[in-house]
Enzyme design. Structure first.
Site, PDB file in Angstrom:
ATOM      1  N   LYS A  82      42.508  46.389  32.372  1.00  0.00           N
ATOM      2  CA  LYS A  82      41.099  46.027  32.620  1.00  0.00           C
ATOM      3  C   LYS A  82      40.186  46.760  31.644  1.00  0.00           C
ATOM      4  O   LYS A  82      39.257  46.172  31.074  1.00  0.00           O
ATOM      5  CB  LYS A  82      40.695  46.462  34.019  1.00  0.00           C
ATOM      6  CG  LYS A  82      41.129  45.589  35.155  1.00  0.00           C
ATOM      7  CD  LYS A  82      40.374  46.095  36.369  1.00  0.00           C
ATOM      8  CE  LYS A  82      40.978  45.622  37.629  1.00  0.00           C
ATOM      9  NZ  LYS A  82      40.250  46.176  38.795  1.00  0.00           N
ATOM     10  N   ASP A 115      40.112  55.451  47.231  1.00  0.00           N
ATOM     11  CA  ASP A 115      40.709  54.656  48.321  1.00  0.00           C
ATOM     12  C   ASP A 115      39.963  53.344  48.498  1.00  0.00           C
ATOM     13  O   ASP A 115      38.777  53.339  48.825  1.00  0.00           O
ATOM     14  CB  ASP A 115      40.639  55.445  49.652  1.00  0.00           C
ATOM     15  CG  ASP A 115      41.726  56.501  49.721  1.00  0.00           C
ATOM     16  OD1 ASP A 115      41.610  57.435  50.546  1.00  0.00           O
ATOM     17  OD2 ASP A 115      42.670  56.382  48.905  1.00  0.00           O
ATOM     18  N   ASP A 155      36.788  44.667  41.174  1.00  0.00           N
ATOM     19  CA  ASP A 155      37.925  44.544  42.085  1.00  0.00           C
ATOM     20  C   ASP A 155      38.396  43.104  41.972  1.00  0.00           C
ATOM     21  O   ASP A 155      37.568  42.172  41.987  1.00  0.00           O
ATOM     22  CB  ASP A 155      37.588  44.909  43.531  1.00  0.00           C
ATOM     23  CG  ASP A 155      38.876  45.203  44.291  1.00  0.00           C
ATOM     24  OD1 ASP A 155      39.632  46.096  43.833  1.00  0.00           O
ATOM     25  OD2 ASP A 155      39.163  44.529  45.294  1.00  0.00           O
ATOM     26  N   SER A 156      39.653  42.949  41.726  1.00  0.00           N
ATOM     27  CA  SER A 156      40.143  41.599  41.386  1.00  0.00           C
ATOM     28  C   SER A 156      41.555  41.406  41.931  1.00  0.00           C
ATOM     29  O   SER A 156      42.210  42.358  42.368  1.00  0.00           O
ATOM     30  CB  SER A 156      40.144  41.423  39.871  1.00  0.00           C
ATOM     31  OG  SER A 156      40.643  42.579  39.224  1.00  0.00           O
ATOM     32  N   ASP A 194      49.589  38.180  34.761  1.00  0.00           N
ATOM     33  CA  ASP A 194      49.405  37.189  33.685  1.00  0.00           C
ATOM     34  C   ASP A 194      50.660  36.393  33.347  1.00  0.00           C
ATOM     35  O   ASP A 194      50.588  35.171  33.153  1.00  0.00           O
ATOM     36  CB  ASP A 194      48.870  37.883  32.411  1.00  0.00           C
ATOM     37  CG  ASP A 194      47.384  38.193  32.518  1.00  0.00           C
ATOM     38  OD1 ASP A 194      46.890  39.061  31.783  1.00  0.00           O
ATOM     39  OD2 ASP A 194      46.707  37.566  33.372  1.00  0.00           O
TER      40      ASP A 194
HETATM   41  O1  LIG Z   1      41.145  49.514  41.055  1.00  0.00           O
HETATM   42  P1  LIG Z   1      41.234  49.727  39.566  1.00  0.00           P
HETATM   43  O2  LIG Z   1      41.265  51.179  39.176  1.00  0.00           O
HETATM   44  O3  LIG Z   1      40.226  48.925  38.806  1.00  0.00           O
HETATM   45  O4  LIG Z   1      42.667  49.187  39.082  1.00  0.00           O
HETATM   46  P2  LIG Z   1      43.627  48.241  39.936  1.00  0.00           P
HETATM   47  O5  LIG Z   1      44.726  47.771  39.058  1.00  0.00           O
HETATM   48  O6  LIG Z   1      43.974  48.939  41.205  1.00  0.00           O
HETATM   49  O7  LIG Z   1      42.692  46.984  40.197  1.00  0.00           O
HETATM   50  P3  LIG Z   1      42.429  46.220  41.544  1.00  0.00           P
HETATM   51  O8  LIG Z   1      42.430  47.157  42.693  1.00  0.00           O
HETATM   52  O9  LIG Z   1      41.218  45.393  41.269  1.00  0.00           O
HETATM   53  O10 LIG Z   1      43.722  45.289  41.642  1.00  0.00           O
HETATM   54  C1  LIG Z   1      43.817  44.268  40.715  1.00  0.00           C
HETATM   55  C2  LIG Z   1      45.199  43.683  40.835  1.00  0.00           C
HETATM   56  O11 LIG Z   1      45.127  42.318  40.423  1.00  0.00           O
HETATM   57  C3  LIG Z   1      45.784  42.193  39.175  1.00  0.00           C
HETATM   58  N1  LIG Z   1      44.867  41.559  38.238  1.00  0.00           N
HETATM   59  C4  LIG Z   1      43.530  41.652  38.239  1.00  0.00           C
HETATM   60  N2  LIG Z   1      43.000  40.996  37.177  1.00  0.00           N
HETATM   61  C5  LIG Z   1      44.053  40.511  36.484  1.00  0.00           C
HETATM   62  C6  LIG Z   1      44.173  39.780  35.287  1.00  0.00           C
HETATM   63  O12 LIG Z   1      43.127  39.464  34.561  1.00  0.00           O
HETATM   64  N3  LIG Z   1      45.401  39.454  34.871  1.00  0.00           N
HETATM   65  C7  LIG Z   1      46.504  39.815  35.600  1.00  0.00           C
HETATM   66  N4  LIG Z   1      46.472  40.516  36.744  1.00  0.00           N
HETATM   67  C8  LIG Z   1      45.250  40.863  37.176  1.00  0.00           C
HETATM   68  C9  LIG Z   1      46.095  43.603  38.669  1.00  0.00           C
HETATM   69  O13 LIG Z   1      47.321  43.636  38.019  1.00  0.00           O
HETATM   70  C10 LIG Z   1      46.158  44.415  39.933  1.00  0.00           C
HETATM   71  O14 LIG Z   1      47.469  44.319  40.446  1.00  0.00           O
HETATM   72 MG   LIG Z   2      42.590  49.183  42.630  1.00  0.00          MG
END
Ligand SMILES: O=P(O)(O)OP(=O)(O)OP(=O)(O)OC[C@H]1O[C@@H](n2cnc3c(O)ncnc32)[C@H](O)[C@@H]1O
Ligand SMILES: [Mg+2]
Length: 199
Positions: A12, A38, A73-74, A158
């Protein structure tokens, strides 16, 4: 003015830096050191606000000035799995799961259903905090999830995701293609409009 990214996800951070080429973007750990946040929310919006709020408070405590906090958050959601993994995308296969572990679990779920592919969509909620005011925007990307990993590009899910209108996964496509329509680019385009107004 710098943007402090409330994310510890290298994929990200790299995408945000590419999507905001003319602004200084730093990961919160560069200023505050490494610590986990958290994510106790049940929605992408709740978690995005949590992440941005924690980093905003710690930056203020440290006396840092002239910054904007942005969080993301994604996750990926599959309607056939009642929109799993959704907000649990990062820990689908467990608290310290790797991308590979998560992908393996999602593939096993499709195999259990004898599905080679099924509709899926990504959600990104971006929260901006500037002068303690909170703004949130969302972006979505639609396509299908497949039961195998194809390609090495991108991060996370991806290699399992084929965007609508394409035949290749985001693991096979270049980032320049993904950035045209990804959930993150769409949310960030909205976030840039917010920044245009508030700055
Ligand atoms: O919370 P942060 O520190 O930002 O890092 P994280 O990886 O924990 O981020 P999230 O809690 O938002 O979880 C996002 C999940 O969705 C996946 N994800 C999000 N955007 C993506 C993208 O553009 N391509 C592939 N996977 C994605 C990513 O691999 C994580 O497993
Ligand atoms: Mg996260």
């Amino acid at each position: 003015m710098k943007i402090v990214l409330a994310s510890a996800n290298k994929g990200k951070i790299e995408e945000f830096k590419k999507l905001l080429p003319n602004i200084e973007v730093v990961a919160y750990s560069d200023i505050l050191g490494k610590f986990d946040i958290d994510e106790t929310g049940f929605t992408f919006k709740e978690n995005a606000i949590i992440k941005a709020s924690v980093v905003n408070e710690k930056l203020k405590q440290l006396g840092v000035k002239d910054f904007i906090v942005i969080s993301d958050d994604s996750g990926i959601s599959l309607p056939i799995l009642q929109n799993e993994p959704g907000v649990f995308s990062a820990r689908y296969a467990g608290v310290n799961a790797s991308d590979k572990d998560n992908n393996k679990k999602l593939i096993s779920k499709l195999d259990e259903l004898n599905l080679e592919n099924t509709p899926a969509f990504y959600t990104a909620c971006i929260t901006i905090i500037y002068n303690d005011l909170i703004y949130t925007v969302h972006g979505f990307m639609y396509g299908v999830a497949i039961n195998k990993e194809l390609g090495e590009n991108g991060f996370g899910y991806d290699p399992l995701f084929i965007p609508n209108g394409f035949t290749k996964t985001l693991g096979e496509l270049d980032f320049e293609v993904k950035q045209e329509f990804s959930h993150r680019s769409r949310a960030l385009n909205l976030a840039k409009k917010v920044l245009d107004v508030i700055l």
